[in-house]
Design a protein around this motif. Structure first.
Motif, PDB file in Angstrom:
ATOM      1  N   GLU A 110      16.050  52.897 120.918  1.00  0.00           N
ATOM      2  CA  GLU A 110      14.809  53.087 122.050  1.00  0.00           C
ATOM      3  C   GLU A 110      16.078  52.837 123.101  1.00  0.00           C
ATOM      4  O   GLU A 110      15.513  52.981 124.760  1.00  0.00           O
ATOM      5  CB  GLU A 110      14.582  51.479 122.133  1.00  0.00           C
ATOM      6  CG  GLU A 110      13.884  50.761 122.840  1.00  0.00           C
ATOM      7  CD  GLU A 110      12.742  49.599 123.214  1.00  0.00           C
ATOM      8  OE1 GLU A 110      11.675  49.704 122.622  1.00  0.00           O
ATOM      9  OE2 GLU A 110      13.914  49.239 123.293  1.00  0.00           O
ATOM     10  N   TYR A 147      16.946  56.228 125.642  1.00  0.00           N
ATOM     11  CA  TYR A 147      16.065  57.229 126.863  1.00  0.00           C
ATOM     12  C   TYR A 147      16.369  56.461 128.144  1.00  0.00           C
ATOM     13  O   TYR A 147      15.767  56.977 129.073  1.00  0.00           O
ATOM     14  CB  TYR A 147      14.553  56.509 126.682  1.00  0.00           C
ATOM     15  CG  TYR A 147      14.119  57.321 124.898  1.00  0.00           C
ATOM     16  CD1 TYR A 147      13.758  58.987 125.258  1.00  0.00           C
ATOM     17  CD2 TYR A 147      14.240  56.569 124.016  1.00  0.00           C
ATOM     18  CE1 TYR A 147      13.089  59.302 124.221  1.00  0.00           C
ATOM     19  CE2 TYR A 147      13.881  57.331 122.654  1.00  0.00           C
ATOM     20  CZ  TYR A 147      13.391  58.484 122.284  1.00  0.00           C
ATOM     21  OH  TYR A 147      12.985  59.148 121.985  1.00  0.00           O
ATOM     22  N   THR A 152      12.856  57.479 129.731  1.00  0.00           N
ATOM     23  CA  THR A 152      11.614  56.731 129.607  1.00  0.00           C
ATOM     24  C   THR A 152      10.357  56.978 129.480  1.00  0.00           C
ATOM     25  O   THR A 152       8.848  56.716 129.091  1.00  0.00           O
ATOM     26  CB  THR A 152      11.870  55.338 129.777  1.00  0.00           C
ATOM     27  OG1 THR A 152      11.782  55.482 131.824  1.00  0.00           O
ATOM     28  CG2 THR A 152      12.622  54.254 129.916  1.00  0.00           C
ATOM     29  N   GLU A 169       9.301  59.717 128.331  1.00  0.00           N
ATOM     30  CA  GLU A 169       8.855  60.411 127.217  1.00  0.00           C
ATOM     31  C   GLU A 169       8.809  59.144 126.204  1.00  0.00           C
ATOM     32  O   GLU A 169       7.671  59.442 125.481  1.00  0.00           O
ATOM     33  CB  GLU A 169      10.600  60.748 126.578  1.00  0.00           C
ATOM     34  CG  GLU A 169      11.220  62.364 127.450  1.00  0.00           C
ATOM     35  CD  GLU A 169      12.306  62.943 126.460  1.00  0.00           C
ATOM     36  OE1 GLU A 169      12.235  62.333 124.836  1.00  0.00           O
ATOM     37  OE2 GLU A 169      12.879  63.535 126.884  1.00  0.00           O
ATOM     38  N   LEU A 170       9.041  57.774 126.240  1.00  0.00           N
ATOM     39  CA  LEU A 170       8.721  57.014 126.565  1.00  0.00           C
ATOM     40  C   LEU A 170       7.252  56.347 125.922  1.00  0.00           C
ATOM     41  O   LEU A 170       6.155  56.478 124.983  1.00  0.00           O
ATOM     42  CB  LEU A 170       8.827  55.833 125.772  1.00  0.00           C
ATOM     43  CG  LEU A 170      10.371  55.438 124.831  1.00  0.00           C
ATOM     44  CD1 LEU A 170      11.081  54.337 125.778  1.00  0.00           C
ATOM     45  CD2 LEU A 170      10.398  55.879 123.557  1.00  0.00           C
ATOM     46  N   HIS A 216       3.366  57.267 123.905  1.00  0.00           N
ATOM     47  CA  HIS A 216       2.428  56.467 123.847  1.00  0.00           C
ATOM     48  C   HIS A 216       1.229  56.621 124.120  1.00  0.00           C
ATOM     49  O   HIS A 216       0.750  56.217 123.282  1.00  0.00           O
ATOM     50  CB  HIS A 216       2.946  55.040 124.765  1.00  0.00           C
ATOM     51  CG  HIS A 216       2.449  54.270 124.341  1.00  0.00           C
ATOM     52  ND1 HIS A 216       1.601  52.799 123.176  1.00  0.00           N
ATOM     53  CD2 HIS A 216       1.485  53.164 125.497  1.00  0.00           C
ATOM     54  CE1 HIS A 216       1.508  51.718 123.591  1.00  0.00           C
ATOM     55  NE2 HIS A 216       0.983  51.782 125.006  1.00  0.00           N
ATOM     56  N   ALA A 276      13.250  53.922 118.022  1.00  0.00           N
ATOM     57  CA  ALA A 276      11.997  54.037 118.813  1.00  0.00           C
ATOM     58  C   ALA A 276      11.939  55.707 117.847  1.00  0.00           C
ATOM     59  O   ALA A 276      12.804  56.584 117.984  1.00  0.00           O
ATOM     60  CB  ALA A 276      12.134  54.642 120.344  1.00  0.00           C
ATOM     61  N   PRO A 277      10.668  56.255 117.855  1.00  0.00           N
ATOM     62  CA  PRO A 277       9.218  55.761 118.185  1.00  0.00           C
ATOM     63  C   PRO A 277       8.598  54.951 117.761  1.00  0.00           C
ATOM     64  O   PRO A 277       7.654  54.153 117.668  1.00  0.00           O
ATOM     65  CB  PRO A 277       8.081  57.052 118.271  1.00  0.00           C
ATOM     66  CG  PRO A 277       9.019  57.075 117.598  1.00  0.00           C
ATOM     67  CD  PRO A 277      10.069  57.302 117.006  1.00  0.00           C
ATOM     68  N   ASP A 336       7.431  51.650 119.273  1.00  0.00           N
ATOM     69  CA  ASP A 336       5.778  51.404 120.122  1.00  0.00           C
ATOM     70  C   ASP A 336       5.203  50.516 119.260  1.00  0.00           C
ATOM     71  O   ASP A 336       5.334  50.377 118.244  1.00  0.00           O
ATOM     72  CB  ASP A 336       5.572  52.838 119.802  1.00  0.00           C
ATOM     73  CG  ASP A 336       4.423  53.330 120.817  1.00  0.00           C
ATOM     74  OD1 ASP A 336       3.491  52.799 120.983  1.00  0.00           O
ATOM     75  OD2 ASP A 336       4.750  53.898 122.074  1.00  0.00           O
ATOM     76  N   SER A 348      11.890  44.678 120.488  1.00  0.00           N
ATOM     77  CA  SER A 348      12.043  45.833 121.584  1.00  0.00           C
ATOM     78  C   SER A 348      12.305  45.011 123.409  1.00  0.00           C
ATOM     79  O   SER A 348      11.815  44.061 123.625  1.00  0.00           O
ATOM     80  CB  SER A 348      10.929  46.743 121.771  1.00  0.00           C
ATOM     81  OG  SER A 348      10.250  47.355 122.913  1.00  0.00           O
ATOM     82  N   TRP A 356       8.917  47.599 125.392  1.00  0.00           N
ATOM     83  CA  TRP A 356       7.552  47.572 125.053  1.00  0.00           C
ATOM     84  C   TRP A 356       7.419  46.037 125.119  1.00  0.00           C
ATOM     85  O   TRP A 356       7.924  45.237 124.383  1.00  0.00           O
ATOM     86  CB  TRP A 356       7.111  48.287 123.589  1.00  0.00           C
ATOM     87  CG  TRP A 356       7.460  49.577 123.811  1.00  0.00           C
ATOM     88  CD1 TRP A 356       8.256  50.701 123.155  1.00  0.00           C
ATOM     89  CD2 TRP A 356       6.421  50.601 124.610  1.00  0.00           C
ATOM     90  NE1 TRP A 356       7.781  51.655 123.832  1.00  0.00           N
ATOM     91  CE2 TRP A 356       6.957  51.768 124.140  1.00  0.00           C
ATOM     92  CE3 TRP A 356       5.018  50.171 125.520  1.00  0.00           C
ATOM     93  CZ2 TRP A 356       6.429  53.076 125.400  1.00  0.00           C
ATOM     94  CZ3 TRP A 356       4.364  51.600 126.067  1.00  0.00           C
ATOM     95  CH2 TRP A 356       5.023  53.088 126.080  1.00  0.00           C
TER      96      TRP A 356
END
Length: 641
Positions: free
Chosen positions: A351, A354, A365, A367-368, A372, A417-418, A421, A483, A486
């Motif tokens: 994670e 990113y 980030t 992209e995260l 999502h 990640a992912p 999430d 995380s 998140w």
């Protein structure tokens, strides 16, 4: 007792073995910054080069969307199982017609060509030259050479969104062609040597364990089949009731191509009757064909495991190139199509990789956030999604086998990640009971299913040979942790065992100029959620012609667990008569209310560790809630609990 020379020889041999494995099994995905040296900037990219970019548009009313998602999986709620279509999602939560019009006007002004607007109204695919994208997003795209000699391009500074579209665009995905993602598959350290007795598949095998139920099972650790999964996690009563996945559609999201014939060969080899002509391939952005054979074994096992557990389900394999745009587009396409009832992915990245502090100031980030949005769409459409937690135990930045020269020492506790999430169900790993003997030593045993971590192998050598092989096996095991991006989701707020991020966790990679301290005491999303057997020492066989050449044995990793949960979800879809939807609120509610026991859907994992988090009563960051009793889970779902 081993002499110092013997200890050194053993460690060297194991290191060589592990380095060889790292090259063949984990290099398929690649990741930054875990190569042996930092990529070298070799100058500005050819401005005339044409590239394809996906402009990710922001969704609307996210709080209301999340509330509606929870209502679709809350028994007694008027919206229970009232999932949306793609068109309904686009109308309620996607970009508006005015926003799409403004983006199109911007593209026209920049001379960029629109290729496709996806039905969910979350993304527009465009093409243009590097010079045009440099101008449009106020950046400079450069070419880089990785330590393995491959080249790629990416921005050397964070692209900025045009002021006119700042409230509409989330990220321009595709400005980088770097292969950043890795598959979570691991080979055993100690498979049987040639000459050992063989099993029915004709491959070397250790002693068998007790076997009842599914006749396709081998009952041989290291060569387990989907039949063994059915035996251990109580799936057989569903098969006996005629539940085989009929009418369900499994989705696989992957970054590598594969040969469908391998899957049929695997099912035929283990004696499993399956629906003929059940596999459809969708090559997103040109597909995994552009990546060659790298990582194809991952795709093969994903199809074989998920489709083996649900032998009469259809399967759609969405594959894309291993790039940032490819990874987003493979999710976006599969969810926007809305043809699959469940979807799994076995690729990921730590994670924190990113974060801009780890990418020369370039912030990935967004992209995260883009992922999502698609995961929210999947949940509201009733598509159950599964991801892996990684195979580097609690220390996801470690490559996962032995340790390469640039692995951080000490590494920080990190999540993958992912899987981190909050709107995806994350698969952890266990080791099932078995007896073992390494390098001619005495026999030892693991007596009950445990959190997977190869420190039990290190302990074996320390106890029996006085040899410290920790550097060679650290930190292989099921991923898990907290995380730091998140926040804690609603469904975990009343779960006993949830933890905050630890203090004094620093990623120190001087070769890359990285010295980043992770946020401490962060109340973040905990992973994994559900676990199944993943240790390659008690692992599986599968078939891959492109990546390994035929039948492979003693394979494992959480790569196997995510597609297994995918196949299980297909069975539940048939049994309940509708999509299961987002698993997490349902499984955590069941665990919080009913706990464990003979009627519980879960088996508590109270032993083992993933190098930091121990198996304890209730939830833990090694095995999550625990493993499944699938038939019991099905009974609760059909009752509406």
């Amino acid at each position: 007792m081993l002499t110092n020379l013997h200890r050194k020889s053993l460690a060297t041999s194991l290191a060589l073995l592990l380095c060889g494995f790292a090259t063949t099994s984990l290099a398929a995905g690649g990741s930054a910054p875990t190569s042996r040296a930092a990529p070298i900037d070799i100058g500005a990219s050819n401005p005339a080069q044409t590239v394809n970019v996906t402009l990710v548009l922001g969704l609307h009313h996210q709080d209301a969307l999340e509330q509606y998602i929870y209502s679709t999986v809350t028994p007694g709620n008027p919206s229970y199982h009232r999932f949306l279509t793609t068109a309904q999602f686009a109308d309620r939560y996607g970009a508006t017609a005015d926003e799409i019009s403004r983006v199109k006007s911007f593209l026209q002004q920049q001379g960029l060509a629109q290729a496709e607007l996806l039905p969910n109204h979350l993304a527009i695919k465009v093409s243009g030259t590097i010079a045009q994208f440099n101008a449009a997003f106020h950046t400079s795209i450069h070419d880089y050479r990785a330590s393995d000699g491959t080249t790629f391009h990416r921005p050397n500074a964070t692209p900025s969104m045009p002021a006119a579209l700042a409230d509409t665009l989330v990220v321009a995905s595709g400005l980088s062609s770097e292969a950043r993602y890795r598959s979570h598959r691991v080979s055993a350290l100690f498979p049987p040597q040639p000459g050992a007795r063989t099993n029915a598949l004709g491959t070397a095998a250790p002693a068998t364990v007790s076997c009842t139920g599914d006749p396709t099972a081998t009952c041989i650790p290291g060569e387990f089949t989907v039949g063994d999964v059915a035996n251990r996690y109580n799936i057989n009563p569903l098969y006996k009731a005629g539940v085989n996945g009929r009418g369900s559609t499994i989705g696989i999201a992957t970054l590598a191509n594969f040969l469908p014939a391998d899957a049929y060969n695997y099912w035929r080899t283990i004696g499993l009757a399956v629906k003929p002509k059940r596999i459809t391939q969708v090559h997103v952005d040109g597909g995994g064909l552009l990546s060659g054979a790298a990582g194809s074994g991952e795709t093969s096992l994903d199809v074989e495991q998920s489709g083996g557990l649900a032998p009469w389900a259809d399967i759609i394999v969405y594959d894309a190139p291993n790039t940032d745009a490819g990874f987003f587009d493979v999710f976006n396409q599969s969810v926007s199509d809305n043809k699959v009832d469940s979807l799994s992915v076995s690729w990921g990245l730590p994670e924190i990789f990113y974060f801009p502090q780890l990418n020369g100031g370039v912030d990935f980030t967004d992209e995260l956030l883009a992922f999502h949005q698609v995961f929210l769409e999947a949940a509201v459409q009733g598509i159950s999604m599964f991801a892996t937690s990684g195979d580097s135990g609690a220390y996801d930045t470690v490559r996962g086998v032995g340790g390469l020269p640039t692995d951080p020492v000490p590494p920080p506790l990190t999540a993958d990640a992912p899987g981190s999430d909050p709107f995806i169900t994350t698969a952890g790993g266990t080791t099932v009971p078995f007896s073992y003997s390494f390098s001619g030593g005495p026999t030892a045993s693991i007596g009950k299913e445990s959190v997977w971590g190869w420190d039990y192998i290190a302990n074996y050598f320390q106890t029996n040979f006085g040899a410290d092989i920790t550097p060679e096996v650290f930190s292989v095991g099921g991923g898990g942790g907290v995380s730091v991006f998140w926040p804690l989701p609603r469904y975990q707020q009343f779960t006993f065992g949830i933890r905050r991020s630890e203090r004094n966790q620093t990623l120190f990679l001087p070769a890359f100029g990285i010295n980043y301290t992770l946020p401490a005491n962060y109340r973040g999303r905990n992973e994994p959620d559900i676990s199944l057997n993943a240790d390659p020492e008690t692992g599986y066989s599968f078939v891959s012609s492109l990546d390994g050449g035929g039948l492979l044995t003693f394979e494992g990793g959480t790569s196997f667990v995510a597609p297994q949960l995918n196949g299980i979800s297909a069975l539940l879809t048939q049994s309940t008569g509708h999509r299961v939807g987002f698993w997490n609120p349902q499984v955590y509610l069941l665990q919080n209310i009913f706990g464990y026991g003979s009627w519980s859907p879960f088996n508590d994992i109270r032993a083992g560790d993933n190098w930091f988090y121990k198996g304890v009563p209730g939830y833990d960051q090694g095995a999550g809630i625990g493993t499944l009793n699938v038939t019991n889970f099905d009974l609760f779902l059909r009752s509406g609990f």
